[in-house]
Structures are given as structure tokens and as C-alpha cells.
Design an enzyme around this catalytic site. Structure first.
Site, PDB file in Angstrom:
ATOM      1  CB  THR A  11      71.175  36.627 -31.081  1.00 36.95           C
ATOM      2  OG1 THR A  11      71.753  35.329 -30.945  1.00 36.95           O
ATOM      3  CG2 THR A  11      69.672  36.518 -31.098  1.00 36.95           C
ATOM      4  CE  LYS A 100      71.390  41.156 -21.108  1.00 36.49           C
ATOM      5  NZ  LYS A 100      70.591  40.470 -22.079  1.00 36.49           N
ATOM      6  CB  VAL A 127      65.405  46.926 -19.235  1.00 36.61           C
ATOM      7  CG1 VAL A 127      64.323  46.423 -18.280  1.00 36.61           C
ATOM      8  CG2 VAL A 127      66.662  47.302 -18.467  1.00 36.61           C
ATOM      9  N   GLY A 129      63.951  43.482 -23.599  1.00 29.77           N
ATOM     10  CA  GLY A 129      64.077  43.152 -25.033  1.00 29.77           C
ATOM     11  C   GLY A 129      63.349  44.167 -25.901  1.00 29.77           C
ATOM     12  CB  ILE A 131      58.964  45.618 -23.450  1.00 24.52           C
ATOM     13  CG1 ILE A 131      58.637  44.144 -23.557  1.00 24.52           C
ATOM     14  CG2 ILE A 131      57.829  46.394 -22.801  1.00 24.52           C
ATOM     15  CD1 ILE A 131      58.491  43.462 -22.202  1.00 24.52           C
ATOM     16  N   GLY A 182      67.693  31.366 -29.105  1.00 20.98           N
ATOM     17  CA  GLY A 182      68.497  32.589 -29.008  1.00 20.98           C
ATOM     18  C   GLY A 182      68.083  33.491 -27.861  1.00 20.98           C
ATOM     19  CD  GLU A 185      72.334  37.310 -21.480  1.00 18.96           C
ATOM     20  OE1 GLU A 185      73.364  37.928 -21.736  1.00 18.96           O
ATOM     21  OE2 GLU A 185      71.240  37.624 -21.957  1.00 18.96           O
ATOM     22  CE  LYS A 200      67.439  41.701 -19.250  1.00 22.04           C
ATOM     23  NZ  LYS A 200      66.849  40.429 -19.688  1.00 22.04           N
ATOM     24  N   GLY A 298      65.249  37.601 -27.783  1.00 19.44           N
ATOM     25  CA  GLY A 298      65.097  37.142 -29.163  1.00 19.44           C
ATOM     26  C   GLY A 298      65.618  38.191 -30.127  1.00 19.44           C
TER      27      GLY A 298
HETATM   28  N1  HSE Z   1      69.024  36.250 -21.738  1.00 17.01           N
HETATM   29  C1  HSE Z   1      68.122  37.363 -21.694  1.00 17.01           C
HETATM   30  C2  HSE Z   1      66.726  36.860 -21.359  1.00 17.01           C
HETATM   31  C3  HSE Z   1      68.141  38.036 -23.029  1.00 17.01           C
HETATM   32  O1  HSE Z   1      66.494  35.657 -21.448  1.00 17.01           O
HETATM   33  O2  HSE Z   1      65.865  37.645 -20.990  1.00 17.01           O
HETATM   34  C4  HSE Z   1      67.444  39.351 -23.067  1.00 17.01           C
HETATM   35  O3  HSE Z   1      68.014  40.274 -22.179  1.00 17.01           O
END
Ligand code: HSE
Length: 388
Positions: A11, A100, A127, A129, A131, A182, A185, A200, A298
Site C-alpha cells: 500500500t 512505526k 506517526v 500517516g 500529517i 488499506g 495493519e 506511535k 492510506g
Molecule cells: N494501521 C495504521 C492506522 C496505519 O490505521 O492508523 C497507519 O499507521
């Protein structure tokens, strides 16, 4: 020409290639040279994929290419990813990751190697995604003593909680949706049991206070034990239930980090963070509270942060970014933290508590240890911290 490689074309890895396809010209203009995706390392059969001509199976091709500047590690996990990251850094390549698990468990060692080899190890995407939160924390907020960090750090669980409340669908259905998009994990237990949020909050603590917080020392509670009934009672009383990772610096200099579902006031900024979005509050002694908000998971949002790091690593080829932490944070136990608590059960509401509908109550300020003892004595069916 700057060259980079992607290890792991899932992904995130595929998202990074797509960001380059979308924005390659703009990226090249900013860098002052074209950015070329030279290799994709993946064990799977990617024949038929538009990037098939870049695929290699042998890591040593990357390791031994003197023209390769940066390696993106989007393999995940802490086995092969650890070995390849070590070897890439030792070979003088900068490494950028969204992993992470690896950063939380092995970040200190990997940053030490990066310092010795004068290369960058960057992990903005690990941490929040897409942001930008780590770079603001270690750069823009570097003049502050950080007092507290609290945030919705996991998109999957926030998506599940939001869909359960707003669409009235089951936990399983909402999880399936999150997986299809997506967000989750490979093993969604890491999301649902709070392990991902724990990693995180460890990384945020490591950067905020410069001392390593090992994930195994962080009290971690996920949302699998959460009952919809409590989410409903909380809503009726003006609260939202959100899974938060929280880290605080105590007055005596110790620090504490934990993950738990909390009740937070419905009119607070963070209560409005829904779906896959993450929201992270950082409080510094000069800046006060700042909030970071955006898509926490994502393909493209995460790839956006990865690409930002690739560019940063290339811009810091001569003088690497100085980043790192030492071992041994002085940690306070979660049980010592004073907060209000939500209790539910079939018991007479104890004196001093605020009565809620549905057999629930809010206590006054108690430490987690005191609240746990009270809940046990009353035989409470639910106990959740309240963050106001
Ligand atoms: N599985 C994680 C989440 C992916 O849903 O935040 C991003 O770190």
C-alpha cells in the site's frame, strides 16, 4: 539525477511510486535535479505491473549501487526490514520509512548508525500517516519544553468507532471496510488492541524528550473490550469515546505514556476527528496547545509524508539532519496519573460521583490505581479515563 529505491511494494510503497508519477516534475524543480525511482525490491511476482522493469529480488543490488542515494523501507515488521535498513545505512544510503514498529523498537540503534555513516534516517510517515507532526515537533517546537502529547493515532480504530456510531454497523463490518481501504495493519489486532497507537506514542515521546520509551513499558488498552453501550451513554452525556495515545511530562521530571479509550468532551477539537483522520495535540510551555490534523493512514497520504522525507534526505546529503535519542526514559507508571473516570455497573453510585444515564457515573479526580481499585470493589463492568 537523484536515485531512490522502494523496498516493499504494498500500500505505502505503491503510493510512493504514484506520488512520484503525479508530482515528479514539481519535485524535480524543487530539488534542482530529476528524482528517479531506480529499483523496487519485492519478493512477489510483479510481472504485468507497470513498474515491473524496476523490480529486483536481491537486496545487494541496492546495497552495492554507488549511485543510489535513498532507500524507502515500506516492508513493515521488524525482521527483514531491520536487516535491510541496517545494511542500507551501513552502505551509506539514507533510509526513509513509514514503519512505526521498527522505529519504536529499533529507532535508537538505527539513528546511531545513521549518525556514524553521516546519512539520514527519517520516519515522518510512521506517526499520523500524511500529517506533518514529527518534523514540527523536533524542529518548529524545538524551543519548547513539551508538557503533553495526546492524540488519535490510529486511523483504523477511529474509522471503526466512527462507522459504528454514525452508520450503526458492527465492529466486524467496520473493520472489514477499513481493511479494504488499506488502513489496517497486515494483522489488524495491532490496530484494534492499541499496539499501533502504542508504537506511535513511543516515537512521539522519544522525540519530545530525547529518551527512549520502549513499547513494552507502555500500558496499552485497545477498543476490542469496548461496549457500544458505553459509547452511547457517553454520547448522551456530552462525550465522545476515542482511542488516545497520551504522553505527559510530570512535575518531578518523569514521563508517562499510555494508550486507552477515553471519554472526551464532544465540543473539544479532538472529538471532531472522525473516520481515518488522526488528530494530535502537542502542548509546549511557550507555544501552548497546537493541533495536527489529517489522514492518518492510506496509500497516498502516507506516501506524501514518505516523499517529503525522501526530498529532505536528498537536501541533507552533505549535512545530515541531527536526530536521535538516548536510552532509558525515567518512566512513571500509568497507575500514578490523576484523572476523572467513567464507571458503569449495577451498583449504588458512590458519593462525590456525577450520575449519568444507564447506570454510569463520573468520578472525581483519582489516580488510575485508585480508580481500578474502586471499579473492582464496585464490580464495575466498564472503567474508562476521562480527558477534559
Ligand atoms: N494501521 C495504521 C492506522 C496505519 O490505521 O492508523 C497507519 O499507521
Amino acid at each position: 539525477m537523484a536515485n531512490f529505491a522502494i523496498m516493499g511494494f504494498g500500500t505505502v510503497g505503491a503510493g510512493v511510486a504514484e506520488v512520484l508519477r503525479l508530482n515528479g516534475e514539481r519535485i524535480a524543480a524543487g530539488l534542482g535535479e530529476p528524482l528517479c525511482l531506480k529499483y523496487i525490491l519485492d519478493v512477489r511476482d510483479l510481472s504485468g505491473n507497470p513498474y515491473a522493469d524496476k523490480v529486483v529480488k536481491d537486496f545487494s543490488v541496492l546495497e552495492n549501487d554507488p549511485e543510489l542515494d535513498v532507500v524507502v523501507e515500506s516492508i513493515g515488521g521488524a525482521k527483514v526490514a531491520l536487516e535491510f535498513t541496517r545494511r542500507a545505512l551501513l552502505a551509506g544510503k539514507s533510509v526513509v520509512t513509514s514503519n512505526k514498529e521498527l522505529v519504536a523498537a529499533h529507532g535508537r540503534e538505527l539513528l546511531d548508525i545513521a549518525r556514524e555513516k553521516n546519512v539520514n534516517y527519517l520516519f515522518e510517515a510512521s506517526v499520523g500517516g500524511g500529517i506533518p507532526v514529527l518534523r514540527p515537533l523536533f524542529q518548529c517546537l524545538a524551543g519548547n519544553e513539551i508538557e503533553e502529547i495526546a492524540g488519535i493515532l490510529n486511523g483504523t480504530t477511529n474509522y471503526i468507532l466512527t462507522r459504528m456510531v454514525q452508520a450503526g454497523i458492527s465492529f466486524e463490518e467496520a473493520l472489514r471496510e477499513a481493511q479494504e481501504k488499506g488502513y489496517a495493519e497486515a494483522n489488524p489486532a495491532a490496530d484494534v488492541e492499541g499496539v499501533d497507537a502504542c508504537r506511535k506514542i513511543c516515537i512521539l515521546s522519544d522525540l519530545a524528550w530525547g529518551r527512549e520509551v520502549p513499547p513494552e513499558k507502555v500500558s496499552t488498552q485497545g477498543i476490542s473490550g469496548l461496549e457500544l453501550k458505553d459509547v452511547g451513554i457517553a454520547s448522551g452525556a456530552g462525550y465522545r469515546v476515542k482511542l488516545l495515545g497520551r504522553a505527559v511530562k510530570l512535575a518531578d521530571g518523569r514521563q508517562c505514556a499510555y494508550v486507552a479509550p477515553h471519554l472526551i468532551p464532544s465540543d473539544s477539537l479532538i472529538a471532531g476527528v472522525d473516520g481515518v483522520f488522526n488528530g494530535i495535540m502537542v502542548r509546549g510551555n511557550a507555544v501552548g496547545e497546537v493541533m495536527f490534523y489529517g489522514q492518518g493512514a492510506g496509500s497516498l497520504p502516507t506516501a506524501s509524508a514518505v516523499m517529503g522525507d525522501v526530498i529532505d534526505a536528498l537536501e541533507h546529503r552533505e549535512k545530515r539532519r541531527s536526530l536521535g535519542w538516548s536510552e532509558g526514559a525515567d518512566l512513571a507508571d500509568f497507575g500514578e496519573l490523576p484523572m476523572r473516570w467513567y464507571l458503569r455497573g449495577d451498583f449504588p453510585v458512590p458519593a462525590g460521583c456525577e450520575v449519568l444515564e444507564g447506570g454510569a457515573a463520573l468520578t472525581g479526580v483519582l489516580t488510575a490505581g485508585e480508580a481500578g481499585a474502586l471499579a473492582e470493589r464496585l464490580g464495575a463492568a466498564a472503567l474508562l479515563p476521562v480527558l477534559e
